[in-house]
Scaffold this active site. Structure first.
Site, PDB file in Angstrom:
ATOM      1  N   LYS A 129       2.265  -3.954   6.668  1.00 34.96           N
ATOM      2  CA  LYS A 129       2.940  -3.647   5.234  1.00 34.96           C
ATOM      3  C   LYS A 129       4.366  -3.553   4.951  1.00 34.96           C
ATOM      4  O   LYS A 129       5.208  -4.089   4.270  1.00 34.96           O
ATOM      5  CB  LYS A 129       2.045  -2.667   4.383  1.00 34.96           C
ATOM      6  CG  LYS A 129       0.522  -3.004   4.301  1.00 34.96           C
ATOM      7  CD  LYS A 129       0.091  -4.167   3.393  1.00 34.96           C
ATOM      8  CE  LYS A 129      -1.339  -4.418   3.391  1.00 34.96           C
ATOM      9  NZ  LYS A 129      -1.431  -5.765   2.499  1.00 34.96           N
ATOM     10  N   TYR A 139      -1.795  -1.319  10.915  1.00 34.27           N
ATOM     11  CA  TYR A 139      -1.888  -1.801   9.433  1.00 34.27           C
ATOM     12  C   TYR A 139      -0.824  -1.707   8.638  1.00 34.27           C
ATOM     13  O   TYR A 139      -0.204  -2.426   8.113  1.00 34.27           O
ATOM     14  CB  TYR A 139      -3.354  -1.266   9.148  1.00 34.27           C
ATOM     15  CG  TYR A 139      -3.353  -1.345   7.512  1.00 34.27           C
ATOM     16  CD1 TYR A 139      -3.606  -2.329   6.991  1.00 34.27           C
ATOM     17  CD2 TYR A 139      -3.240  -0.122   6.827  1.00 34.27           C
ATOM     18  CE1 TYR A 139      -3.674  -2.694   5.398  1.00 34.27           C
ATOM     19  CE2 TYR A 139      -3.026   0.057   5.596  1.00 34.27           C
ATOM     20  CZ  TYR A 139      -3.456  -1.130   4.873  1.00 34.27           C
ATOM     21  OH  TYR A 139      -3.619  -1.175   3.356  1.00 34.27           O
ATOM     22  N   SER A 167       0.866  -1.189   0.092  1.00 29.66           N
ATOM     23  CA  SER A 167      -0.194   0.027   0.291  1.00 29.66           C
ATOM     24  C   SER A 167       0.672   1.299   0.042  1.00 29.66           C
ATOM     25  O   SER A 167       1.959   1.223   0.677  1.00 29.66           O
ATOM     26  CB  SER A 167      -0.836   0.135   1.232  1.00 29.66           C
ATOM     27  OG  SER A 167      -1.619   1.253   1.467  1.00 29.66           O
ATOM     28  N   ALA A 168       0.347   2.364  -0.552  1.00 32.09           N
ATOM     29  CA  ALA A 168       1.137   3.727  -0.443  1.00 32.09           C
ATOM     30  C   ALA A 168       1.143   4.079   0.861  1.00 32.09           C
ATOM     31  O   ALA A 168       1.984   5.042   1.083  1.00 32.09           O
ATOM     32  CB  ALA A 168       0.296   4.736  -1.217  1.00 32.09           C
ATOM     33  N   GLY A 227      -4.455  11.552  11.726  1.00 26.45           N
ATOM     34  CA  GLY A 227      -3.569  10.632  10.817  1.00 26.45           C
ATOM     35  C   GLY A 227      -3.437  11.067   9.374  1.00 26.45           C
ATOM     36  O   GLY A 227      -2.797  10.510   8.593  1.00 26.45           O
ATOM     37  N   ASN A 283     -13.521   4.314   3.755  1.00 24.33           N
ATOM     38  CA  ASN A 283     -12.921   5.063   2.783  1.00 24.33           C
ATOM     39  C   ASN A 283     -14.055   5.988   1.985  1.00 24.33           C
ATOM     40  O   ASN A 283     -15.321   5.639   2.113  1.00 24.33           O
ATOM     41  CB  ASN A 283     -12.523   4.057   1.693  1.00 24.33           C
ATOM     42  CG  ASN A 283     -11.182   3.249   2.526  1.00 24.33           C
ATOM     43  OD1 ASN A 283     -11.431   1.994   2.451  1.00 24.33           O
ATOM     44  ND2 ASN A 283     -10.138   3.839   2.926  1.00 24.33           N
TER      45      ASN A 283
HETATM   46  C1  UD1 Z   1      -6.828   5.147   4.175  1.00 19.12           C
HETATM   47  C2  UD1 Z   1      -5.783   4.964   4.860  1.00 19.12           C
HETATM   48  C3  UD1 Z   1      -4.715   4.059   4.446  1.00 19.12           C
HETATM   49  C4  UD1 Z   1      -5.274   2.823   3.555  1.00 19.12           C
HETATM   50  C5  UD1 Z   1      -6.300   3.153   2.659  1.00 19.12           C
HETATM   51  C6  UD1 Z   1      -6.823   1.778   2.304  1.00 19.12           C
HETATM   52  C7  UD1 Z   1      -6.116   6.535   6.847  1.00 19.12           C
HETATM   53  C8  UD1 Z   1      -5.585   7.728   7.631  1.00 19.12           C
HETATM   54  N1  UD1 Z   1      -5.448   6.002   5.671  1.00 19.12           N
HETATM   55  O1  UD1 Z   1      -6.325   5.873   3.225  1.00 19.12           O
HETATM   56  O2  UD1 Z   1      -3.581   3.878   5.307  1.00 19.12           O
HETATM   57  O3  UD1 Z   1      -4.142   2.345   2.829  1.00 19.12           O
HETATM   58  O4  UD1 Z   1      -7.293   3.994   3.373  1.00 19.12           O
HETATM   59  O5  UD1 Z   1      -7.898   1.973   1.342  1.00 19.12           O
HETATM   60  O6  UD1 Z   1      -7.210   5.740   7.336  1.00 19.12           O
HETATM   61  N2  UD1 Z   1     -12.884  11.199   3.635  1.00 19.12           N
HETATM   62  C9  UD1 Z   1     -13.696  11.916   4.113  1.00 19.12           C
HETATM   63  N3  UD1 Z   1     -14.866  11.442   4.453  1.00 19.12           N
HETATM   64  C10 UD1 Z   1     -15.097  10.012   4.684  1.00 19.12           C
HETATM   65  C11 UD1 Z   1     -14.087   9.242   4.325  1.00 19.12           C
HETATM   66  C12 UD1 Z   1     -12.698   9.734   3.855  1.00 19.12           C
HETATM   67  O7  UD1 Z   1     -13.653  13.306   3.884  1.00 19.12           O
HETATM   68  O8  UD1 Z   1     -16.037   9.779   5.349  1.00 19.12           O
HETATM   69  C13 UD1 Z   1     -11.406  11.826   3.307  1.00 19.12           C
HETATM   70  C14 UD1 Z   1     -10.357  11.678   3.974  1.00 19.12           C
HETATM   71  O9  UD1 Z   1     -10.051  12.686   4.888  1.00 19.12           O
HETATM   72  C15 UD1 Z   1      -9.120  11.633   3.080  1.00 19.12           C
HETATM   73  C16 UD1 Z   1     -10.009  11.159   1.455  1.00 19.12           C
HETATM   74  O10 UD1 Z   1     -11.219  11.218   1.580  1.00 19.12           O
HETATM   75  O11 UD1 Z   1      -8.895  12.785   2.858  1.00 19.12           O
HETATM   76  C17 UD1 Z   1      -9.563   9.596   1.285  1.00 19.12           C
HETATM   77  O12 UD1 Z   1      -9.934   8.826   2.672  1.00 19.12           O
HETATM   78  P1  UD1 Z   1      -9.811   7.339   2.437  1.00 19.12           P
HETATM   79  O13 UD1 Z   1     -10.586   6.734   1.366  1.00 19.12           O
HETATM   80  O14 UD1 Z   1     -10.027   6.839   3.788  1.00 19.12           O
HETATM   81  O15 UD1 Z   1      -8.349   6.880   1.946  1.00 19.12           O
HETATM   82  P2  UD1 Z   1      -6.896   7.527   2.561  1.00 19.12           P
HETATM   83  O16 UD1 Z   1      -6.965   8.437   3.793  1.00 19.12           O
HETATM   84  O17 UD1 Z   1      -5.940   7.865   1.585  1.00 19.12           O
END
Ligand code: UD1
Length: 338
Positions: free
Chosen positions: A151, A147, A124-125, A293, A197
């Site tokens: 990785k 998690y 994962s990134a 985070g 996500n």
């Molecule tokens: C997240 C994980 C990352 C993991 C990846 C797997 C965290 C901090 N990071 O990545 O370690 O590898 O998922 O898929 O959890 N957002 C909202 N509202 C929401 C959900 C998300 O605003 O209800 C925003 C988040 O703040 C972020 C963006 O959407 O800026 C993407 O979030 P997300 O889909 O959870 O991905 P990552 O944070 O990149």
């Protein structure tokens, strides 16, 4: 090739299974359905027109893993299986280390015992920690939660194993943010419980399962104040696995690491608006506080995969949303229980 796909009923695993079969590979699935439903396999069989043998057990069980390798001829393994929820990993660190590392140990041990030399691993990134984007494979790795550490650790373990056994050919694939679904709308992401996500959460708002999207902060140093991520269509990601598998049959490198991303960052509000276009109406949202985070931006430098694998992501954000919406609207509550 005869390819064992661990976690083949999961989101990325299932899409990769379809492409493997289409490319003429013979696929075996091992999945204990801890975070997926057996009905995924029915959908996969309907899509591929093939019977897909499924071994339903936990790879942490070294004896069963050994039995599987004793009874089946296997040429290569694609290892998707693993726990992946960041928040849950903070609550249950031991379970995360035990499950993600333990399953990898029994799998790699069985591979070595039975002379299976090709492995593609789902990384994962998240292993880039706080490095600045664009993220390049040679950067240092670290993590901010258990998690992510699983990785980072598994990547290191695989590099060490490859030194001890030079016949191995290992691909470490660092995924950015996989979204979208198969164009048929019959397979897709089916998060259990409240989606962590962004894209699955928006899809559930669109289908009426959630009231509104909570946007986690709009005070980041980006154009619209919301964080940028490198969203990649799951079909492009699956194609990256086939390209990596092909490359493992041709390379002298023991371990290769490739980013699978588009190289472009898209903000949370841009994703929301793209999804609104796919659905054809506005979707409710509210800006709330930042999520602990989160970082302002994360996107790939995909040049190494482009050059070495002859692979590039081709699908746009609009494609991702249209396909995700087709899946979600046809399956509002995800896969059936039986
Ligand atoms: C997240 C994980 C990352 C993991 C990846 C797997 C965290 C901090 N990071 O990545 O370690 O590898 O998922 O898929 O959890 N957002 C909202 N509202 C929401 C959900 C998300 O605003 O209800 C925003 C988040 O703040 C972020 C963006 O959407 O800026 C993407 O979030 P997300 O889909 O959870 O991905 P990552 O944070 O990149």
């Amino acid at each position: 090739m005869r390819v064992l796909v661990s976690g083949g009923a999961g989101f990325i695993g299932s899409h990769t299974v379809v492409q493997l079969v289409a490319a003429g590979h013979d696929v075996l699935i091992v999945d204990h359905f801890g975070n997926s439903k057996p009905s995924v396999v029915n959908r996969l069989e309907a899509l591929t027109g093939t019977h897909l043998p499924v071994h339903a057990f936990d790879l942490g069980d070294a004896d069963k893993t050994e039995q599987l390798f004793s009874s089946e001829q296997i040429d290569a393994v694609i290892h998707f299986a693993g726990f992946k929820a960041v928040g849950e990993s903070v609550e249950k660190p031991l379970e995360y280390y035990e499950n993600n590392l333990g399953s990898t140990f029994s799998l790699v041990r069985a591979m070595r015992r039975h002379g299976v030399d090709k492995l593609v691993f789902s990384s994962s990134a998240t292993v880039y920690g706080h490095n600045p984007s664009p993220l390049v494979e040679d950067m240092s790795t670290s993590a901010t939660n258990p998690y992510g550490w699983t990785k980072v650790m598994i990547e290191q373990i695989l590099r060490d194993v490859a030194v001890a056994d030079p016949s191995l050919r290992i691909a470490i694939l660092r995924y950015f943010n996989p979204v979208g679904a198969h164009a048929s709308g019959t397979i897709g992401e089916d998060p259990q419980g409240i989606p962590n996500n962004l894209m699955p959460f928006i899809a559930q708002v669109a289908v009426g399962r959630r009231e509104k999207l909570m946007v986690f902060g709009d005070d980041y140093p980006t154009a619209d104040g919301t964080p940028l991520r490198d969203y990649i269509h799951v079909e492009d990601l699956a194609a990256g696995h086939l390209a990596a598998l092909r490359k493992l049959t041709q390379t002298d490198e023991a371990v290769s690491t490739w980013n699978l991303g588009t190289g472009h960052g898209t903000s949370v509000l841009e994703v929301l608006h793209a999804f609104e276009r796919a659905v054809g109406r506005e979707l409710p949202y509210e800006v709330v506080g930042r999520r602990a985070g989160d970082i302002a931006q994360s996107f790939a430098d995909p040049h190494r995969a482009n050059a070495e694998l002859g692979w590039a992501a081709t699908r746009s954000m609009d494609d991702m949303c249209v396909d995700q919406w087709r899946w979600q609207s046809a399956n509002p509550t995800g896969y059936p229980d039986a």
